[in-house]
Design an enzyme around this catalytic site. Structure first.
Site, PDB file in Angstrom:
ATOM      1  CE  LYS A 292      -1.420   0.881   4.058  1.00 12.38           C
ATOM      2  NZ  LYS A 292      -1.306   2.138   4.811  1.00 12.38           N
ATOM      3  CB  THR A 293       3.482   2.457   2.314  1.00  9.44           C
ATOM      4  OG1 THR A 293       2.704   1.934   3.370  1.00  9.44           O
ATOM      5  CG2 THR A 293       4.004   3.817   2.690  1.00  9.44           C
TER       6      THR A 293
ATOM      7  CG  ASP B 150      -1.579   5.962   4.066  1.00 10.21           C
ATOM      8  OD1 ASP B 150      -2.031   4.921   3.557  1.00 10.21           O
ATOM      9  OD2 ASP B 150      -0.603   5.971   4.846  1.00 10.21           O
ATOM     10  CD  GLU B 151      -3.534   3.131   7.321  1.00 13.28           C
ATOM     11  OE1 GLU B 151      -4.511   2.377   7.088  1.00 13.28           O
ATOM     12  OE2 GLU B 151      -2.468   2.739   7.811  1.00 13.28           O
TER      13      GLU B 151
ATOM     14  CD  GLN C 193      -4.821  -3.738   7.294  1.00 11.76           C
ATOM     15  OE1 GLN C 193      -4.003  -3.435   8.151  1.00 11.76           O
ATOM     16  NE2 GLN C 193      -4.492  -3.863   6.026  1.00 11.76           N
TER      17      GLN C 193
ATOM     18  NE  ARG D  25      -0.564  -6.053  10.812  1.00  4.07           N
ATOM     19  CZ  ARG D  25      -0.666  -5.410   9.654  1.00  4.07           C
ATOM     20  NH1 ARG D  25       0.269  -4.563   9.306  1.00  4.07           N
ATOM     21  NH2 ARG D  25      -1.672  -5.639   8.830  1.00  4.07           N
TER      22      ARG D  25
END
Length: 721
Positions: free
Chosen positions: A35-36, A220-221, A251, A606
């Site tokens: 994503k980043t 973002d997010e 998430q 994670r």
DNA sequence: GCGACATTGTTTTTT
DNA sequence: ACAATGTCGC
């Protein structure tokens, strides 16, 4: 030219999103799908291919950390400085707007920022002013009310009590709080957003200016946006600037503080012709871990739908450990870490994740006892420490005499004989005359209403503050801080402090001077603030990482919430018990359970290669021992991915106990915790705990078929096995 | 102003 | 259990 280079390392889906034609774009990016990377590459792509200047890019994140990372990545890709690009948090960007356009926003030029604690204190003050009893009107509740309204962009005047007494009172509190902020030139976190939204709403010229300036907006997010953030984006962008939003509805774990997952669903309606891209290839975890995560999250309804896959191998199975109690669980964790090290792995690649902060204590105890280095995330951050806030309050008041909360914080710190009595006279005077506390103090020292002793003390305080203001006027920032700490008497005060904390505090104050020395003042970002004001805003807006201490070779302890966005080779997810995780609080409200499940999903995803889940049959909570069944989330993972590890292996011969229990009945009777026993009625079981002595001694046994029971040793005729 | 006792509220966290 | 406040008496 370099555009090839920029996208070469991406997979097809990532490349499609990064190179998508201009327009509104929603990227649904699963955990570990890059994503980043996509976000950073998109920015680089825009700057390179479109020959757009970084000046026309606005990128929004939620945390300062994410903003910093984004900037760093883009700079690495472009090999140029990203100056001119607006990258920041919603709050940071709003702050920047307000510093630039403080007049239009009807703010004093040097407005100060209230953090949550400041806000809480101020609300309590306001409640006192309204003569409301804290028992009936808990300040926390008012704080929650005010922030929730602001997050919906509602001011007190927009609210209607609909004849409800409680609502009426809350609105009254809200209004009084607004007034208090206004008078003291203060802006809380939610207010930053609300003001900047209003700024755009009320000043079409400004809005037009920014719509013209920014040609690209990236978010973002996105699943974490709340109503006001969404509205802000929509107002600025919709129909004018293409928005590139990245998020993952699976998430979304901040619903409890106002985040609206629905915003991700609404995107296509509100941002016209939105194109959706999905990133489903996971580069992080093994097949097994991913399968577990996928199965778990499928128990949620109303998902946008996404199924992560990996080309990685199955990997090792997920281990499930049933501990007897939280101590046992902690020891197991320690054992596993030791094993990890023995396998030649690094400790800092391992993390212990838990639902609530309280769980860290027992883990810390055991890790400490076994000399396993650890680092706990969360907790008090640097700029939130009492002594730091004290020093900042002096600086604030020295620079801005109207700052009432700062005035209150330090008027009698260190103690200088201005007690509650004098302070309430001050407050009353200030309220009655509509002036600041500082002005009230000035007036009252001229006589009337106070004893001469109080007047003297007050005078001394005012003189002190004036001399600080004067002394630091022309100094460089770090000397201003240093001088203020010295002149205020804070240093002396904390040097005198009893009980061990003193040296720590002095050290922190020194650290504050260092922070000031290293503060990077960027005039373009800070409007026409002076250095000190910029530093003070920085302190409020970026509370600073937990402890900047030793990074090296520590196992990482943190809550599931703070683990979002991170990854570890080895993850231990502990405390998987009903009532704890999912948390009891979340079982009542619908939708909350799904959020807990997403939290579990975040935790599982994670892990890169090794994942261990554990739960304890009994756990001490708020003082009493609870017996909770294993979390439903365990059952939602297909059993073929789990192997249960049996507890006997890790059980120590005897639990370390406080000395007074050393000659315990259990020991006398030849029993110890972990001992398997036979009872004539209940069958076989295992000793969990014991208490009392002599005739009253009791042991707790968990029977294989009958559950756990406390038995009086004298009568129970337990047989060792 | 300070120390001793009582009361209270304890999910998650950023800004 | 426990920490963090608040209250009370000196």
């Amino acid at each position: 030219m370099h555009s090839r280079l920029i996208i070469d390392s991406l997979n097809d889906a990532q490349r499609a999103a990064v190179t998508a034609p201009d327009g509104n774009i929603l990227v649904l990016a699963g955990a570990g799908s890059g994503k980043t990377r996509v976000l950073a590459h998109r920015i680089a792509w825009i700057c390179r291919l479109e020959e757009a200047s970084p000046y026309s890019v606005l990128a929004v994140t939620f945390t300062n950390k994410a903003a910093a990372e984004m900037r760093a990545r883009v700079e690495a890709l472009l090999e140029i400085a990203s100056t001119g690009m607006w990258v920041g948090t919603f709050h940071g960007l709003s702050h920047r707007l307000l510093r630039t356009h403080w007049r239009e926003a009807h703010l004093p030029q040097a407005f100060q920022i209230l953090d949550s604690e400041d806000q809480y204190r101020l609300i309590r003050r306001v409640l006192k002013g309204l003569e409301l009893d804290e028992a009936h009107w808990p300040p926390r509740q008012s704080q929650w009310f005010i922030n929730a309204r602001k997050d919906e962009s509602l001011r007190a005047k927009d609210l209607d009590d609909q004849g409800d007494r409680v609502s009426w009172q809350m609105i009254r509190i809200y209004a009084a709080y607004e007034q208090a902020c206004e008078r003291a030139g203060l802006v809380d976190f939610a207010e930053l957003l609300l003001r900047s939204l209003e700024l755009f709403r009320h000043h079409p010229d400004l809005l037009a200016h920014y719509r013209n300036r920014f040609r690209y907006i990236l978010v973002d997010e996105f699943q974490d946006t709340n109503t006001i953030q969404y509205d802000w984006l929509r107002l600025l962008a919709s129909g004018h600037i293409p928005v590139f939003a990245v998020g993952d509805d699976d998430q979304s774990i901040y619903g409890w503080r106002g985040a609206r997952v629905e915003n991700i669903h609404r995107f296509s309606q509100d941002f016209t012709a939105a194109v959706i891209y999905r990133l489903e290839q996971n580069y992080r975890s093994t097949g097994t871990i991913l399968a577990a995560a996928n199965h778990l999250i499928e128990h949620n309804a109303g998902r946008l739908g996404k199924r992560l896959w990996t080309s990685d191998s199955e990997g090792e199975p997920i281990q499930l450990f049933a501990a007897y109690n939280e101590q046992d669980e902690a020891r197991f964790v320690a054992d596993q870490l030791r094993e990890w090290i023995e396998q030649g792995r690094k400790l800092d690649k391992a993390a212990i994740l838990y639902r609530s902060n309280a769980q860290s204590r027992i883990l810390e105890e055991v890790l400490f006892a076994q000399s396993i280095p650890y680092r706990v995330y969360g907790g008090l951050r640097f700029f939130e420490r009492a002594e730091i806030k004290d020093a900042l309050a002096y600086l604030r008041l020295a620079a801005h005499q109207l700052d009432d909360p700062s005035f209150e914080r330090i008027i009698n710190l260190p103690p200088r004989g201005i007690g509650e009595r004098t302070q309430s006279v001050l407050r009353e005077y200030a309220r009655d005359h509509g002036v600041t506390l500082w002005e009230a103090a000035l007036e009252l020292t001229k006589g009337g209403g106070l004893t001469s002793r109080a007047v003297n003390a007050l005078k001394q305080f005012l003189t002190l503050m004036e001399s600080i203001t004067k002394a630091i006027e022309a100094m460089p920032l770090h000397e201003q801080v240093e001088k203020t700490i010295a002149l205020s008497g804070l240093r002396a005060h904390y040097e005198r402090e009893a009980g061990g904390k003193g040296p720590d505090r002095i050290e922190n104050l020194d650290e504050l001077v260092n922070a000031a020395r290293g503060f990077n003042f960027n005039p373009s970002q800070h409007g026409d603030m002076d250095r000190l004001d910029a530093f003070l805003s920085h302190a409020a807006l970026e509370a600073g990482e937990g402890q900047s201490e030793s990074w090296e070779e520590c196992v990482q302890l943190m809550t599931l919430h703070s683990a979002k966005g991170l990854e570890f080779h080895f993850v231990m997810l502990v405390g998987l018990e009903e009532g704890l995780f999912p948390h009891a609080m979340s079982l009542e409200q619908p939708g909350r359970l799904e959020e807990e499940r997403r939290l579990c999903y975040v935790g599982i995803t994670r892990a890169r290669e090794r994942l261990i889940l554990s739960y304890a049959e009994s756990r001490r909570h708020f003082g009493s021992v609870n017996y909770n069944p294993p979390s439903r989330f365990i059952r939602e993972i297909p059993p073929e991915h789990l192997i249960e590890v049996r507890p006997q292996i890790t059980l120590r011969p005897l639990v370390t106990r406080p000395q007074n229990k050393s000659d315990s009945p259990a020991k006398e009777g030849g029993l110890q915790v972990g001992q398997r026993v036979m009872h004539p009625g209940f069958g076989e079981g295992i000793v969990l705990d014991y208490e009392g002595q002599g005739r009253h001694a009791r042991v707790q046994v968990r029977f294989d078929t009958e559950g756990s029971k406390w038995l009086v040793l004298e009568y129970a005729k337990l047989q060792r096995l």
